[in-house]
Scaffold this active site. Structure first.
Site, PDB file in Angstrom:
ATOM      1  N   VAL A  11       0.831  -1.204   0.000  1.00 31.74           N
ATOM      2  CA  VAL A  11       0.000   0.000   0.000  1.00 31.74           C
ATOM      3  C   VAL A  11       0.868   1.258   0.000  1.00 31.74           C
ATOM      4  O   VAL A  11       0.655   2.183  -0.797  1.00 31.74           O
ATOM      5  CB  VAL A  11      -0.950  -0.001   1.206  1.00 31.74           C
ATOM      6  CG1 VAL A  11      -1.745   1.306   1.266  1.00 31.74           C
ATOM      7  CG2 VAL A  11      -1.891  -1.194   1.141  1.00 31.74           C
ATOM      8  N   LYS A  35      15.626  -2.556   3.659  1.00 23.91           N
ATOM      9  CA  LYS A  35      14.607  -2.302   2.640  1.00 23.91           C
ATOM     10  C   LYS A  35      14.754  -0.901   2.052  1.00 23.91           C
ATOM     11  O   LYS A  35      14.695  -0.712   0.840  1.00 23.91           O
ATOM     12  CB  LYS A  35      13.200  -2.465   3.235  1.00 23.91           C
ATOM     13  CG  LYS A  35      12.087  -2.230   2.226  1.00 23.91           C
ATOM     14  CD  LYS A  35      10.730  -2.132   2.877  1.00 23.91           C
ATOM     15  CE  LYS A  35      10.180  -3.480   3.245  1.00 23.91           C
ATOM     16  NZ  LYS A  35       8.739  -3.395   3.669  1.00 23.91           N
ATOM     17  N   LEU A 156      -6.586  -1.769  -3.212  1.00 24.03           N
ATOM     18  CA  LEU A 156      -5.637  -2.229  -4.217  1.00 24.03           C
ATOM     19  C   LEU A 156      -5.579  -3.754  -4.245  1.00 24.03           C
ATOM     20  O   LEU A 156      -5.513  -4.396  -3.203  1.00 24.03           O
ATOM     21  CB  LEU A 156      -4.239  -1.675  -3.915  1.00 24.03           C
ATOM     22  CG  LEU A 156      -4.126  -0.164  -3.735  1.00 24.03           C
ATOM     23  CD1 LEU A 156      -2.688   0.209  -3.406  1.00 24.03           C
ATOM     24  CD2 LEU A 156      -4.591   0.559  -4.986  1.00 24.03           C
ATOM     25  N   GLY A 257     -12.423 -22.963  -5.714  1.00 24.25           N
ATOM     26  CA  GLY A 257     -11.011 -23.306  -5.740  1.00 24.25           C
ATOM     27  C   GLY A 257     -10.564 -23.907  -4.432  1.00 24.25           C
ATOM     28  O   GLY A 257     -11.386 -24.405  -3.648  1.00 24.25           O
ATOM     29  N   CYS A 264      -5.410  -9.620   2.996  1.00 24.77           N
ATOM     30  CA  CYS A 264      -6.652  -8.871   3.230  1.00 24.77           C
ATOM     31  C   CYS A 264      -7.827  -9.738   3.660  1.00 24.77           C
ATOM     32  O   CYS A 264      -8.341  -9.582   4.761  1.00 24.77           O
ATOM     33  CB  CYS A 264      -7.015  -8.081   1.971  1.00 24.77           C
ATOM     34  SG  CYS A 264      -5.880  -6.731   1.617  1.00 24.77           S
ATOM     35  N   ARG A 332       1.376 -14.816   2.088  1.00 25.40           N
ATOM     36  CA  ARG A 332       0.644 -14.706   3.349  1.00 25.40           C
ATOM     37  C   ARG A 332      -0.668 -15.477   3.279  1.00 25.40           C
ATOM     38  O   ARG A 332      -1.494 -15.253   2.426  1.00 25.40           O
ATOM     39  CB  ARG A 332       0.384 -13.231   3.685  1.00 25.40           C
ATOM     40  CG  ARG A 332       1.609 -12.530   4.234  1.00 25.40           C
ATOM     41  CD  ARG A 332       1.375 -11.061   4.487  1.00 25.40           C
ATOM     42  NE  ARG A 332       1.315 -10.297   3.243  1.00 25.40           N
ATOM     43  CZ  ARG A 332       1.193  -8.982   3.190  1.00 25.40           C
ATOM     44  NH1 ARG A 332       1.071  -8.287   4.321  1.00 25.40           N
ATOM     45  NH2 ARG A 332       1.159  -8.353   2.026  1.00 25.40           N
TER      46      ARG A 332
END
Length: 438
Positions: A11, A35, A156, A257, A264, A332
């Site tokens: 994000v 990073k 997003l 699936g 999220c 994740r």
């Protein structure tokens, strides 16, 4: 406009880089020195199509910078975006410690009027807590600097995040003061006015959770339908075509699936459920959504186990796709991780392939016995007793099944995304298993 973005995950990086593209001067902040050093050198820490180009072009133009020094970034920022993580706590609630720590640090550093915006997905009432943290830090300094707060939840999709930011269905904003609304209207002036929706802060904070919970519900419902279709010998894909043609339903998010994952859906369903429980309401649908999804992540394992007569000791399986969805390196809560644990626990050995997530998988899984990480998807098939499709990357959509059959020791395909034609594969001599299809 000077903007500070605190947090350089999906994000934060997308928000900062894209806003810099409209002429804003953006500084992205993170506590991870490695990073930040990589970003300063042009290295994006995860796979997101198109993001590297956007970052590089704005860095070269001098509009986008990266730092670990939060005070310098927020000192004269007109807008401060909080985009740090809100992971699930042990009880399913959103852990707000990072959001509130950043709010305190912003209050300790501000030197001029600013709008403090939570873009992290946060529960109702977080804006009040952010306001309190900023105000407390300002008071401790004896600084009477005016500020306002806003909620601007993100929508997003990993794998399409840049396009989603630049061409969104909508932007939701909850602001606590007219000046905050005015500033954010100016910031989002690159969008048609009707796409920027202003509402009260609490409704804005709830919107992201509600949207993701609804989409997760559609997925879990279709997975339940797949189970039922298998029991009555119906084809869930035909059912999907039938119900999706109804304009009230549509085709989005009704593909069955082997379970959803990511940063999220699982977290947001739990957080919304926790919010309801805190208020004395038991949200039965949300609990069912979570239960169905967790069970669905074991469905492929059960099909594999039945095919091999309940004994997987000594068996070798090739897994295609590890990330929780295509076009991202994110693992994740990925279905693949649950399946891998199930198969290893049953004594199988695994040959793993993913176009971009292999290194992340190696980091998470380590060099455990029974795991091999292959950089070529056909090489992963060598000597395997079956192919398991977990993530529907484009690379896997039209394989050379003649070559697949030659490389496999046993011609068995376990299709966790209903991607292949069962009748065609059976004509080629494969045993074929899918989700809710005969």
């Amino acid at each position: 406009m000077r903007i500070a973005v605190i947090g350089t995950g999906y994000v934060g990086l997308v928000t900062g880089a894209c806003l810099a593209g409209f002429g804003n001067r953006v500084t992205c902040v993170d506590v991870d020195e490695e990073k930040i050093r990589g970003l300063q050198e042009g290295t994006v820490p995860f796979y997101e199509p198109g993001l590297g180009d956007v970052i590089l072009s704005n860095q070269r133009a001098g509009r986008l910078a990266f730092t670990t020094a939060l005070p310098e970034a927020v000192r004269d920022a007109r807008v401060c975006f909080i985009t740090v993580g809100t992971p699930s706590d042990v009880d399913g609630s959103a852990d707000l410690q990072y959001v509130l720590e950043v709010a305190e640090q912003i209050g300790a550093a501000l030197e001029g009027p600013s709008v403090v915006v939570t873009k992290s997905t946060v529960p109702v009432g977080t804006a009040d807590r952010v306001r309190h943290c900023v105000a407390r830090a300002l008071e401790a300094r004896g600084a009477g600097i005016p500020f306002s707060v806003a909620s601007n939840p993100e929508f997003l999709r990993e794998g399409a995040a840049v396009a989603d930011f630049l061409h969104p269905d909508r932007v939701v904003v909850g602001a606590d003061a007219p000046e905050a609304e005015e500033t954010l209207r100016e910031l989002y002036s690159f969008l048609p006015q009707e796409k920027v929706l202003f509402m009260d802060i609490r409704s804005a904070e709830m919107t992201k959770y509600a949207a993701n919970a609804l989409l997760a519900t559609k997925i879990s419902f279709m997975n339940e339908m797949a189970r039922i279709c298998e029991l009555v010998d119906a084809d869930v894909e035909k059912v999907r075509l039938g119900i999706g043609s109804d304009g009230r339903i549509g085709y989005a998010f009704i593909s069955p699936g082997c379970g959803y994952g990511g940063s999220c859906f699982p977290k947001d369903v739990r957080a919304l459920r926790h919010t309801a429980l805190q208020k004395g309401y038991s949200p039965r649908i949300l609990q069912a959504v979570e239960d169905v999804n967790e069970a669905q992540k074991h469905v492929l394992f059960q099909k594999i186990l039945r095919h091999f007569g309940g004994e997987l000791g000594g068996r070798v399986l090739a897994l295609w796709g590890l990330s929780f969805k295509p076009n991202t390196s994110d693992l994740r809560e990925a279905s693949s991780l649950v399946l891998i644990q199930d198969l290893l626990g049953a004594g199988a050995s695994l040959r793993l392939h993913d176009p971009v997530a292999l290194e992340e998988a190696r980091r998470l899984l380590g060099n455990r016995p029974g795991l091999a990480f292959l950089t070529d998807h056909y090489e992963a098939l060598e000597g395997a007793d079956g192919l398991v499709l977990v993530t529907e990357w484009d690379l896997y959509k039209q394989p050379d099944f003649r070559l697949v059959g030659q490389k496999l020791r046993e011609k068995a395909v376990f299709d966790g995304r209903n991607q292949y034609s069962g009748p065609e594969l059976r004509r080629r001599g494969f045993a074929y298993y899918a989700i809710g299809r005969p």
